[in-house]
Design an enzyme around this catalytic site. Structure first.
Site, mmCIF file in Angstrom:
data_model
loop_
_atom_site.group_PDB
_atom_site.id
_atom_site.type_symbol
_atom_site.label_atom_id
_atom_site.label_comp_id
_atom_site.label_asym_id
_atom_site.label_seq_id
_atom_site.Cartn_x
_atom_site.Cartn_y
_atom_site.Cartn_z
ATOM 1 N N ASP A 12 14.278 16.615 -21.573
ATOM 2 C CA ASP A 12 13.122 15.896 -21.062
ATOM 3 C C ASP A 12 11.937 16.854 -21.029
ATOM 4 O O ASP A 12 12.042 17.958 -20.482
ATOM 5 C CB ASP A 12 13.385 15.357 -19.657
ATOM 6 C CG ASP A 12 14.404 14.230 -19.640
ATOM 7 O OD1 ASP A 12 14.963 13.903 -20.713
ATOM 8 O OD2 ASP A 12 14.649 13.673 -18.552
ATOM 9 N N ASP A 133 16.462 0.504 -19.627
ATOM 10 C CA ASP A 133 16.730 1.257 -18.398
ATOM 11 C C ASP A 133 16.550 0.313 -17.211
ATOM 12 O O ASP A 133 15.588 -0.461 -17.143
ATOM 13 C CB ASP A 133 15.789 2.450 -18.295
ATOM 14 C CG ASP A 133 16.012 3.431 -19.434
ATOM 15 O OD1 ASP A 133 17.127 3.444 -19.991
ATOM 16 O OD2 ASP A 133 15.075 4.169 -19.769
#
Length: 244
Positions: A12, A133
């Site tokens: 990330d 998500d």
């Protein structure tokens, strides 16, 4: 149980650095001292076939903010699936030009499913990963967007079958309430999804804390798993995960 299974280390990015967020909260960020390119090289040397990259700046702001760093990660030699900030066909094409093998579509998958279906037809289902998500709210699996900051009306049970019927192949689903928590993956979510849309290749993500979580996610019907914080904090090694 999935017939084949892929372990996918994740990086990330925020402002060109390796970070992790707790439950997607930009105010609860952990920074890691390792350089992104060095981390990617170590994952490649260990034998990972795929790397998952999230542009957190892009996800929040709607732009490809970490494209320069992403190109460095592609150079490590793994196949890369990357997302965060993709808002247009031009963004998809820029990521392909940067060497990305599969583009992850998150907010657009929720907000503009018909557009994403057009891209599935244009680029092919192997080139796109649909990111659904989710978190469980008010009796349903909801699908927030824009770095998980904005509520949307669509639900997981509506969009997952929609994309399966549209010819999608790869779906990534993170339980937002477990992301970055080291509390274990939500196996009931993945059992539910694998039963509802069995022809989709499901990537599990969020909460992995030990090697057994990889095995149980596979048994729950996932065909791959994304590993972030557990690797960064040495809960187990990538070599051990691949050996699972």
């Amino acid at each position: 149980m999935a017939s084949s299974f892929t372990v996918i280390p994740a990086i990330d990015l925020r402002q060109g650095k390796v970070v992790r967020l707790f439950k997607g909260d930009y105010e609860r960020q952990t920074d890691y001292e390792v350089a992104p390119a060095a981390l990617a090289a170590s994952y490649a040397d260990t034998g990972a076939e795929w790397l998952h990259v999230v542009d957190l700046d892009g996800a929040r702001e709607g732009n490809l903010a970490n494209l320069k760093t992403l190109r460095e990660l592609v150079a490590a030699g793994m196949k890369v699936q990357a997302g965060g900030g993709v808002r247009s066909r031009a963004d998809v094409e820029r990521l392909f030009e940067a060497g990305v093998q599969r583009v992850v579509l998150g907010s657009l998958s929720v907000r503009e499913p018909n557009t994403v279906c057009e891209w599935l037809a244009t680029f092919g289902p192997e080139r796109l990963t649909i990111a659904l998500d989710t978190h469980f709210r008010d009796g349903a699996w909801r699908l927030p967007s824009a770095g998980w900051l904005e509520a949307e009306k669509a639900t997981l049970d509506e969009l997952a079958p929609f994309y399966a019927d549209a010819g999608a192949k790869h779906v990534l689903s993170t339980d937002i309430d477990r992301d970055g928590t080291l509390s274990g993956p939500n196996l009931s979510l993945y059992r539910h999804l694998s039963q509802r849309v069995p022809k989709l290749a499901l990537q599990a993500s969020g909460g992995v804390r030990e090697l057994d979580d990889i095995r149980t996610a596979r048994e729950a019907g996932a065909s791959g798993i994304v590993l972030g914080r557990a690797l960064l904090e040495g809960r187990f090694t990538l070599a051990e995960a691949l050996a699972c």
